[in-house]
Design a protein around this motif. Structure first.
Motif, PDB file in Angstrom:
ATOM      1  N   ALA A 173       0.847  -1.193   0.000  1.00 12.25           N
ATOM      2  CA  ALA A 173       0.000   0.000   0.000  1.00 12.25           C
ATOM      3  C   ALA A 173       0.880   1.240   0.000  1.00 12.25           C
ATOM      4  O   ALA A 173       2.061   1.173   0.350  1.00 12.25           O
ATOM      5  CB  ALA A 173      -0.896  -0.013   1.235  1.00 12.25           C
ATOM      6  N   ARG A 174       0.326   2.356  -0.459  1.00 10.59           N
ATOM      7  CA  ARG A 174       1.058   3.623  -0.421  1.00 10.59           C
ATOM      8  C   ARG A 174       0.217   4.678   0.277  1.00 10.59           C
ATOM      9  O   ARG A 174      -1.013   4.680   0.169  1.00 10.59           O
ATOM     10  CB  ARG A 174       1.388   4.086  -1.838  1.00 10.59           C
ATOM     11  CG  ARG A 174       2.769   3.667  -2.323  1.00 10.59           C
ATOM     12  CD  ARG A 174       3.044   4.104  -3.754  1.00 10.59           C
ATOM     13  NE  ARG A 174       1.975   3.741  -4.665  1.00 10.59           N
ATOM     14  CZ  ARG A 174       1.095   4.609  -5.161  1.00 10.59           C
ATOM     15  NH1 ARG A 174       1.172   5.887  -4.851  1.00 10.59           N
ATOM     16  NH2 ARG A 174       0.146   4.203  -5.990  1.00 10.59           N
ATOM     17  N   ILE A 175       0.888   5.579   0.982  1.00  9.14           N
ATOM     18  CA  ILE A 175       0.161   6.663   1.641  1.00  9.14           C
ATOM     19  C   ILE A 175      -0.302   7.649   0.572  1.00  9.14           C
ATOM     20  O   ILE A 175       0.509   8.175  -0.190  1.00  9.14           O
ATOM     21  CB  ILE A 175       1.056   7.386   2.676  1.00  9.14           C
ATOM     22  CG1 ILE A 175       1.492   6.391   3.760  1.00  9.14           C
ATOM     23  CG2 ILE A 175       0.311   8.565   3.286  1.00  9.14           C
ATOM     24  CD1 ILE A 175       2.436   6.978   4.794  1.00  9.14           C
ATOM     25  N   ARG A 233      -5.953  11.511   9.981  1.00 13.89           N
ATOM     26  CA  ARG A 233      -6.609  10.689   8.955  1.00 13.89           C
ATOM     27  C   ARG A 233      -5.539  10.265   7.953  1.00 13.89           C
ATOM     28  O   ARG A 233      -4.839  11.096   7.377  1.00 13.89           O
ATOM     29  CB  ARG A 233      -7.688  11.503   8.257  1.00 13.89           C
ATOM     30  CG  ARG A 233      -8.256  10.846   7.016  1.00 13.89           C
ATOM     31  CD  ARG A 233      -9.163  11.814   6.269  1.00 13.89           C
ATOM     32  NE  ARG A 233     -10.570  11.570   6.557  1.00 13.89           N
ATOM     33  CZ  ARG A 233     -11.525  12.468   6.340  1.00 13.89           C
ATOM     34  NH1 ARG A 233     -11.227  13.674   5.893  1.00 13.89           N
ATOM     35  NH2 ARG A 233     -12.774  12.158   6.599  1.00 13.89           N
ATOM     36  N   VAL A 234      -5.402   8.957   7.748  1.00 14.72           N
ATOM     37  CA  VAL A 234      -4.429   8.424   6.797  1.00 14.72           C
ATOM     38  C   VAL A 234      -5.192   7.690   5.718  1.00 14.72           C
ATOM     39  O   VAL A 234      -6.001   6.810   6.019  1.00 14.72           O
ATOM     40  CB  VAL A 234      -3.441   7.447   7.486  1.00 14.72           C
ATOM     41  CG1 VAL A 234      -2.466   6.866   6.469  1.00 14.72           C
ATOM     42  CG2 VAL A 234      -2.687   8.158   8.597  1.00 14.72           C
ATOM     43  N   ARG A 235      -4.968   8.082   4.480  1.00 11.80           N
ATOM     44  CA  ARG A 235      -5.605   7.374   3.369  1.00 11.80           C
ATOM     45  C   ARG A 235      -4.550   6.627   2.582  1.00 11.80           C
ATOM     46  O   ARG A 235      -3.470   7.162   2.313  1.00 11.80           O
ATOM     47  CB  ARG A 235      -6.365   8.349   2.480  1.00 11.80           C
ATOM     48  CG  ARG A 235      -7.669   8.807   3.142  1.00 11.80           C
ATOM     49  CD  ARG A 235      -8.458   9.684   2.203  1.00 11.80           C
ATOM     50  NE  ARG A 235      -9.834   9.841   2.652  1.00 11.80           N
ATOM     51  CZ  ARG A 235     -10.486  11.009   2.647  1.00 11.80           C
ATOM     52  NH1 ARG A 235      -9.889  12.117   2.234  1.00 11.80           N
ATOM     53  NH2 ARG A 235     -11.732  11.066   3.052  1.00 11.80           N
ATOM     54  N   LEU A 241      -9.966   4.026  -1.747  1.00 14.86           N
ATOM     55  CA  LEU A 241      -8.926   4.295  -0.756  1.00 14.86           C
ATOM     56  C   LEU A 241      -9.296   3.668   0.588  1.00 14.86           C
ATOM     57  O   LEU A 241     -10.467   3.615   0.950  1.00 14.86           O
ATOM     58  CB  LEU A 241      -8.778   5.801  -0.560  1.00 14.86           C
ATOM     59  CG  LEU A 241      -8.303   6.622  -1.756  1.00 14.86           C
ATOM     60  CD1 LEU A 241      -8.342   8.103  -1.410  1.00 14.86           C
ATOM     61  CD2 LEU A 241      -6.907   6.206  -2.177  1.00 14.86           C
ATOM     62  N   LEU A 242      -8.278   3.218   1.310  1.00 12.38           N
ATOM     63  CA  LEU A 242      -8.500   2.755   2.685  1.00 12.38           C
ATOM     64  C   LEU A 242      -8.279   3.945   3.604  1.00 12.38           C
ATOM     65  O   LEU A 242      -7.264   4.635   3.504  1.00 12.38           O
ATOM     66  CB  LEU A 242      -7.508   1.645   3.049  1.00 12.38           C
ATOM     67  CG  LEU A 242      -7.510   0.377   2.195  1.00 12.38           C
ATOM     68  CD1 LEU A 242      -6.482  -0.615   2.753  1.00 12.38           C
ATOM     69  CD2 LEU A 242      -8.891  -0.254   2.165  1.00 12.38           C
ATOM     70  N   ASP A 273       4.864   7.155   0.547  1.00 11.44           N
ATOM     71  CA  ASP A 273       5.650   6.129   1.236  1.00 11.44           C
ATOM     72  C   ASP A 273       5.000   4.753   1.083  1.00 11.44           C
ATOM     73  O   ASP A 273       3.779   4.616   1.153  1.00 11.44           O
ATOM     74  CB  ASP A 273       5.771   6.451   2.733  1.00 11.44           C
ATOM     75  CG  ASP A 273       6.867   7.488   2.991  1.00 11.44           C
ATOM     76  OD1 ASP A 273       7.505   7.916   2.004  1.00 11.44           O
ATOM     77  OD2 ASP A 273       7.069   7.872   4.160  1.00 11.44           O
ATOM     78  N   ALA A 274       5.854   3.744   0.908  1.00  9.52           N
ATOM     79  CA  ALA A 274       5.357   2.366   0.756  1.00  9.52           C
ATOM     80  C   ALA A 274       5.141   1.734   2.121  1.00  9.52           C
ATOM     81  O   ALA A 274       5.986   1.824   3.017  1.00  9.52           O
ATOM     82  CB  ALA A 274       6.353   1.549  -0.052  1.00  9.52           C
TER      83      ALA A 274
END
Lengths: 127, 329
Positions: free
Chosen positions: B94-96, B108-110, B147-148, B172-173
């Motif tokens: 996943a990537r930010i 909040r992080v997607r 998106l998560l 970022d990965a």
């Protein structure tokens, strides 16, 4: 094999597993609301506690059960150490009666269930 | 003594030691967070040997049949030999995609995932950093959104939250593993009243569940209670008020212990719930957040007539400190 009504278990007569599932919520609520005994039934895992009580209800109504007197003794020994006695046993029987009556189980069947439950007294109280 | 084989080396376990503790003690990196058998960050796979049933409690059948187990609660019997591997196969890169503060203490992080990621709104995932640091977060997004979305509480000294807010950059990965948990909306009985209550970032799964239920055409009343110590602990209030304005059956009720106002009730969450839903018989309920509060609310709601099968609780456990603590909570 005979299927005469008086030979059928109470468990079968009141509707088997679905009846137990309905009864356990009512019964669990009663014991958890009773300050005399609620501390014996407190459990972070309410699902597990509910499953145990369903097994108990299934046993005392004569349904499929693998409980032995030895299991009853071993399972309740820690509670006896914490002070489990006749007062608590009677309170549980009282809630069992009220639960069955609330679910409209006929009086003669209620008495049969209470007789089975009463028969477990010595094993539950480890004497 | 039991022993565990990992990447062609044997590691002895001390009596009563879990596979996770034994491997960490001997320098093997295994992602982990709650260390209580709940978050599933420490999933591993048994290649040979017997795994105690307790180490598979709560796992989906698809995971069980592939030999997966929870290393933190896996205590093999004396003499047992177990060959294990990591759960890399379950991880999705996943990537930010974006990060923004929802309140002074919630980020909040997607995330975007390379492969498709199936989940139900309200479930949780483990978020893994490239070095294996793992934390468990609930999903606030809906599957159709792509998106998560995670709501990360900024924990003082927190390893993951501190890194995310100070060092992580968009692009970022990372990796996600999961999903897990049974806190989600199941279509059916659309007229049934729903009660959702949470504290702090316990709002994240509830935010997903509410929107999922509304989109599924739920017609019964939906009550959402969000509790915090002070008004600063509430977030997404505008979005939720808008959602309530658009959906007549949806009621949003924020509450705080101190500092209430015209829009925010003051008092304990259970009192607020009792005032709005005095007889919750026949309701379906979801409770998420602080574990003491969730457990006490569950008991209260059960006693006031909710059936146990209609009560879904997700008690958030803080991550346990490692033996050589890295300052995580």
């Amino acid at each position: 094999m005979s299927t005469a009504a008086q030979e059928k278990s109470v468990y079968e007569q009141i509707g088997g597993e679905p009846a137990m599932a309905a009864a356990v919520d009512v019964f669990y609520r009663k014991v958890l609301s009773d300050d005399r005994i609620s501390h014996f039934f407190e459990d972070v895992d309410m699902e597990r506690q509910s499953a145990k009580q369903k097994a108990f209800l299934t046993m005392v109504t004569g349904g499929p059960s693998n409980y032995t007197g030895k299991d009853m003794r071993a399972g309740h020994a820690p509670l006896v150490k914490r002070g489990l006695n006749d007062v608590h046993f009677d309170a549980v029987v009282e809630h069992l009666r009220a639960t069955l009556e609330e679910l409209n189980v006929p009086a003669p069947l209620v008495e049969r269930v209470l007789a089975i439950a009463g028969g477990a007294r010595a094993d539950v109280l480890n004497r | 003594m039991a022993r565990v084989k990992h990447e062609s080396r044997w590691y002895p376990l001390e009596a009563e030691e879990s596979v996770l503790d034994g491997l960490l003690r001997q320098g093997v990196a295994v992602p982990n967070a709650c260390r209580a058998g709940a978050c599933q960050s420490c999933l591993m796979r048994a290649l040979s040997g017997d795994v105690p049933e307790a180490a598979r409690a709560g796992l989906k059948d698809t995971l069980r049949t592939q030999g997966y187990f929870l290393a933190c609660v896996c205590r093999p019997v004396t003499g047992a030999e177990l060959e294990v591997a990591g759960a890399d196969a379950l991880r999705v890169p996943a990537r930010i995609e974006s990060m923004s503060l929802l309140s002074p203490s919630v980020l909040r992080v997607r995330l975007t995932t390379d492969a498709s990621f199936d989940y139900r709104a309200g479930q949780y995932v483990s978020l893994l950093r490239a070095d294996g640091l793992a934390r468990s977060y609930s999903l606030a997004s809906l599957p159709r959104e792509g998106l998560l979305e995670l709501h990360v509480r900024l924990v003082p000294g927190g390893a993951m939250s501190g890194w995310l807010v100070r060092e992580a950059r968009v692009g970022d990965a990372m990796a996600v593993q999961g999903p897990a948990g049974s806190c989600f909306y199941v279509p059916g009985r659309p007229e049934q009243p729903l009660l959702l209550a949470g504290t702090g970032t316990g709002l994240a799964p509830l935010y997903g569940i509410v929107r999922d239920a509304l989109e599924a055409g739920h017609t019964g009343p939906i009550w959402l209670f969000h509790g915090a110590r002070t008004p600063e602990g509430l977030y997404l209030a505008d979005e939720l008020r808008e959602l309530a304005a658009r959906n007549v059956g949806f009621h949003y009720r924020p509450g705080v212990l101190t500092g209430g106002s015209r829009d925010v009730a003051e008092g304990a969450l259970d009192v607020l719930i009792r005032a709005e839903c005095p007889k919750p018989v026949g309701y379906r309920a979801w409770l998420c957040g602080d574990s003491d509060l969730v457990l006490s609310l569950r008991k209260k709601l059960f006693l006031s007539g909710l059936s146990l099968k209609d009560l879904h609780a997700d008690a958030f456990l803080p991550s346990a400190p490692r033996v050589e603590a890295v300052g995580a909570r």
